[in-house]
Design a protein around this motif. Structure first.
Motif, PDB file in Angstrom:
ATOM      1  N   CYS A   1       0.837  -1.209   0.000  1.00  0.00           N
ATOM      2  CA  CYS A   1       0.000   0.000   0.000  1.00  0.00           C
ATOM      3  C   CYS A   1       0.868   1.254   0.000  1.00  0.00           C
ATOM      4  N   ASN A   2       1.894   1.261   0.828  1.00  0.00           N
ATOM      5  CA  ASN A   2       2.784   2.414   0.885  1.00  0.00           C
ATOM      6  C   ASN A   2       3.615   2.536  -0.385  1.00  0.00           C
ATOM      7  N   GLY A   3       4.010   1.393  -0.944  1.00  0.00           N
ATOM      8  CA  GLY A   3       4.798   1.418  -2.163  1.00  0.00           C
ATOM      9  C   GLY A   3       4.027   2.003  -3.331  1.00  0.00           C
ATOM     10  N   LEU A   4       2.743   1.688  -3.427  1.00  0.00           N
ATOM     11  CA  LEU A   4       1.928   2.252  -4.496  1.00  0.00           C
ATOM     12  C   LEU A   4       1.785   3.763  -4.338  1.00  0.00           C
TER      13      LEU A   4
ATOM     14  N   TYR B   1       6.116   7.245   6.313  1.00  0.00           N
ATOM     15  CA  TYR B   1       5.222   6.716   5.289  1.00  0.00           C
ATOM     16  C   TYR B   1       3.765   7.088   5.548  1.00  0.00           C
ATOM     17  N   GLY B   2       3.427   7.426   6.784  1.00  0.00           N
ATOM     18  CA  GLY B   2       2.110   8.002   7.017  1.00  0.00           C
ATOM     19  C   GLY B   2       1.949   9.311   6.260  1.00  0.00           C
ATOM     20  N   ILE B   3       2.978  10.145   6.284  1.00  0.00           N
ATOM     21  CA  ILE B   3       2.945  11.408   5.531  1.00  0.00           C
ATOM     22  C   ILE B   3       2.949  11.133   4.031  1.00  0.00           C
ATOM     23  N   THR B   4       3.659  10.092   3.594  1.00  0.00           N
ATOM     24  CA  THR B   4       3.640   9.714   2.179  1.00  0.00           C
ATOM     25  C   THR B   4       2.211   9.449   1.715  1.00  0.00           C
ATOM     26  N   ASN B   5       1.473   8.685   2.491  1.00  0.00           N
ATOM     27  CA  ASN B   5       0.098   8.361   2.116  1.00  0.00           C
ATOM     28  C   ASN B   5      -0.810   9.580   2.158  1.00  0.00           C
ATOM     29  N   LEU B   6      -0.591  10.462   3.124  1.00  0.00           N
ATOM     30  CA  LEU B   6      -1.363  11.711   3.169  1.00  0.00           C
ATOM     31  C   LEU B   6      -1.140  12.519   1.888  1.00  0.00           C
ATOM     32  N   ALA B   7       0.120  12.617   1.478  1.00  0.00           N
ATOM     33  CA  ALA B   7       0.426  13.363   0.257  1.00  0.00           C
ATOM     34  C   ALA B   7      -0.212  12.700  -0.960  1.00  0.00           C
ATOM     35  N   CYS B   8      -0.205  11.361  -0.982  1.00  0.00           N
ATOM     36  CA  CYS B   8      -0.787  10.646  -2.113  1.00  0.00           C
ATOM     37  C   CYS B   8      -2.285  10.922  -2.225  1.00  0.00           C
ATOM     38  N   LEU B   9      -2.947  11.073  -1.095  1.00  0.00           N
ATOM     39  CA  LEU B   9      -4.380  11.367  -1.120  1.00  0.00           C
ATOM     40  C   LEU B   9      -4.682  12.725  -1.744  1.00  0.00           C
ATOM     41  N   ARG B  10      -3.684  13.587  -1.817  1.00  0.00           N
ATOM     42  CA  ARG B  10      -3.869  14.923  -2.393  1.00  0.00           C
ATOM     43  C   ARG B  10      -3.468  14.998  -3.869  1.00  0.00           C
ATOM     44  N   LEU B  11      -3.051  13.878  -4.427  1.00  0.00           N
ATOM     45  CA  LEU B  11      -2.673  13.884  -5.844  1.00  0.00           C
ATOM     46  C   LEU B  11      -3.869  14.249  -6.718  1.00  0.00           C
ATOM     47  N   PRO B  12      -3.674  15.092  -7.727  1.00  0.00           N
ATOM     48  CA  PRO B  12      -4.776  15.372  -8.658  1.00  0.00           C
ATOM     49  C   PRO B  12      -5.119  14.130  -9.472  1.00  0.00           C
ATOM     50  N   PRO B  13      -6.343  14.008  -9.948  1.00  0.00           N
ATOM     51  CA  PRO B  13      -6.785  12.794 -10.663  1.00  0.00           C
ATOM     52  C   PRO B  13      -5.895  12.411 -11.831  1.00  0.00           C
TER      53      PRO B  13
ATOM     54  N   TYR C   1       7.358  15.620  -1.440  1.00  0.00           N
ATOM     55  CA  TYR C   1       5.925  15.425  -1.649  1.00  0.00           C
ATOM     56  C   TYR C   1       5.113  16.139  -0.567  1.00  0.00           C
ATOM     57  N   GLY C   2       5.625  16.098   0.669  1.00  0.00           N
ATOM     58  CA  GLY C   2       4.927  16.787   1.746  1.00  0.00           C
ATOM     59  C   GLY C   2       4.849  18.287   1.503  1.00  0.00           C
ATOM     60  N   TYR C   3       5.953  18.861   1.056  1.00  0.00           N
ATOM     61  CA  TYR C   3       5.973  20.298   0.746  1.00  0.00           C
ATOM     62  C   TYR C   3       5.013  20.621  -0.402  1.00  0.00           C
ATOM     63  N   LYS C   4       5.016  19.786  -1.430  1.00  0.00           N
ATOM     64  CA  LYS C   4       4.244  20.094  -2.635  1.00  0.00           C
ATOM     65  C   LYS C   4       2.746  19.884  -2.433  1.00  0.00           C
ATOM     66  N   TYR C   5       2.378  18.773  -1.791  1.00  0.00           N
ATOM     67  CA  TYR C   5       0.964  18.410  -1.731  1.00  0.00           C
ATOM     68  C   TYR C   5       0.316  18.669  -0.370  1.00  0.00           C
TER      69      TYR C   5
END
Length: 492
Positions: free
Chosen positions: A58-61, A388-400, A79-83
């Motif tokens: 899950c984290n790798g994706l 990796y918790g922050i990684t997933n938070l940032a991923c949730l903010r990715l545009p479609p 990613y944290g800074y950007k998203y």
């Protein structure tokens, strides 16, 4: 990149990206983490490996999507800074430096541990600072660290070639050890699974104690052993065709790692180590589960020396990859003003950030003075889970348009990281929380002292879009990037 001087060359292809991921993982994962996890969970270590692999997937994706969309050095720090925001971005970078520096110290101590165990008369311990010959431990760890750091200073291409050699030797040693145990043991092949089933069916109360006191802590420890796949994302600025290469490399790395861990864990249980000798690993004194597995299966002599040599090359590979990853995060932090600007410098050939490499080598050297492998690994477990918790938070903010996989994977990764973080021993997560507070205090000072106005080649003057993963024109508003050869695309 669109402009030279402060950026790194794209030199890394798929094959070497996968090998760098494996090199980041196999040393401390196979030769340290499985032994400690077996000491905590016993036969349930197989279940811990499977659970950790699912969470790592899950984290790798999430990492794969973020790195494909924004392939610059620094990984989740960027990613944290950007998203997200500057506080979470900094926390990710700070946690990465703390966690992976501790993991690198574990690798350096692991090299010394195998040398001490296999080639001296001290068979059952690694010297601590309070023993007479502690200086020998520090000396050998320093030699290993200086050797590997020197290789990293030669650039990514040469580092990747060295890593390929180290990984090849390690895989050969693992294969020989596992095959020997499989064909030598007298324990029926199904017996390990019976012990696992017994642990969870003996009684409801007993099963609950196993889950709370053994399985979940072991899963947290094993999760750290999977996180080397993130090295590909951290080196995103140096990967060729990143949108295609990074996701494939991460998935191949995770699949190969899960298979290797399950084979090694099964070999430990089949040899009897996971049942009768788990106490040897519980305190982190024994760092050589495969050596014990082979010895308990009747092996000796050349076989044991070959496995010890493979373990040493594996630890050196981990150290090499961690210095690569840590130096790229330090480079990114220097660029943003979260560290002194000197660490943002790249050599003239664009192959390595020399000041950043020297910095992380110094940090790792200081952490080896702790001399306690279980302490460094447990601390790494908590800090990596936050990262990796922050990684997933940032991923949730990715545009479609940048999303490659369903958001459910990011939600599962986030929940799993936060849940497992609290199953690490309290002293380590308390220390981690204190470090976060200290880091945020440092950030406030650093931003006032080191931050400079954004470079128009890095940040769009029209809309503020981060341009470091772009070329020619801003993808947000179409503004031409200064120095991009009048809109000619420079990178893949």
């Amino acid at each position: 990149m669109a402009h030279a001087g402060g950026h790194l060359k794209r030199e890394l292809g798929l094959f070497h990206a996968v090998l760098l991921g494996l090199g980041s993982i196999l040393g401390t994962g196979v030769f340290v983490s499985i032994g400690i996890a077996a000491g905590v969970a016993g036969p349930a270590v197989l279940v811990a490996i499977v659970l950790a692999a699912v969470l790592a997937l899950c984290n790798g994706l999430s990492s794969a999507q973020l790195a494909a969309a924004h392939p610059v050095a620094g990984g989740t720090y960027e990613y944290g800074y950007k998203y997200l925001n500057d506080k979470l971005g900094f926390t990710a970078g700070w946690m990465f430096l703390c966690a992976k520096s501790a993991s690198a110290a574990t690798a350096a101590l692991g090299v010394v541990g195998y040398l001490d165990h296999q080639y001296t008369f001290h068979r059952d311990w690694i010297p601590s600072l309070y023993r007479f010959d502690a200086w020998i431990t520090v000396l050998f760890a320093a030699i290993a660290l200086v050797t590997v750091a020197s290789a990293v200073l030669l650039g990514l291409r040469r580092s990747a070639l060295l890593n390929s050699l180290l990984v090849s030797v390690t895989l050969g040693g693992l294969g020989v050890a596992c095959l020997f145990v499989f064909f030598s043991t007298e324990i029926p092949w199904w017996r390990p699974f019976e012990y696992v089933r017994f642990q969870y069916q003996h009684s409801d109360h007993y099963a609950q104690n196993v889950i709370v006191n053994a399985l979940l802590p072991a899963t947290a420890l094993m999760f750290v052993a999977f996180t080397g796949y993130g090295r590909v994302a951290t080196l995103g600025e140096e990967v060729r065709s990143p949108r295609r290469t990074i996701p494939v490399a991460i998935l191949w790395t995770l699949a190969a790692t899960a298979l290797i861990y399950l084979l090694v864990g099964y070999a430990l249980l089949l040899s009897g180590v996971g049942f009768d000798a788990s106490s040897r690993f519980a305190e982190g004194r024994q760092l050589n589960p495969l050596i014990y597995a082979v010895r308990w299966s009747g092996g000796g002599g050349v076989m044991l020396h070959a496995i010890a040599f493979a373990a040493i090359t594996a630890m050196l590979g981990v150290l090499l990859n961690l210095i690569l990853g840590l130096s790229r995060v330090a480079l990114a932090m220097g660029r943003r003003g979260d560290m002194p600007r000197v660490f943002a410098k790249v050599n003239a050939g664009g192959t390595t950030p020399v000041p950043a490499v020297l910095l992380v080598a110094g940090i790792i050297a200081a952490l080896t003075l702790v001399g306690d492998v279980k302490a460094t690994w447990s601390f790494a477990a908590f800090t990596v889970l936050i990262y990796y918790g922050i990684t997933n938070l940032a991923c949730l903010r990715l545009p479609p348009e940048d999303r490659l996989y369903p958001r459910a994977f990011a939600w599962a990764g986030l929940g799993g990281c936060l849940f497992l973080a609290w199953w690490v021993e309290p002293r380590y997560w308390i220390a981690g929380l204190v470090l976060i507070v200290v880091g945020l205090f440092w950030q406030r000072i650093a931003q006032r002292v080191f931050k400079k106005p954004p470079d128009p080649r890095d940040v769009c003057v029209g809309c503020g879009y981060d341009l470091r993963a772009s070329s020619a024109v801003c993808p947000e508003c179409g503004e031409v990037i200064p120095g991009s050869d009048d809109g000619v695309t420079v990178v893949d």
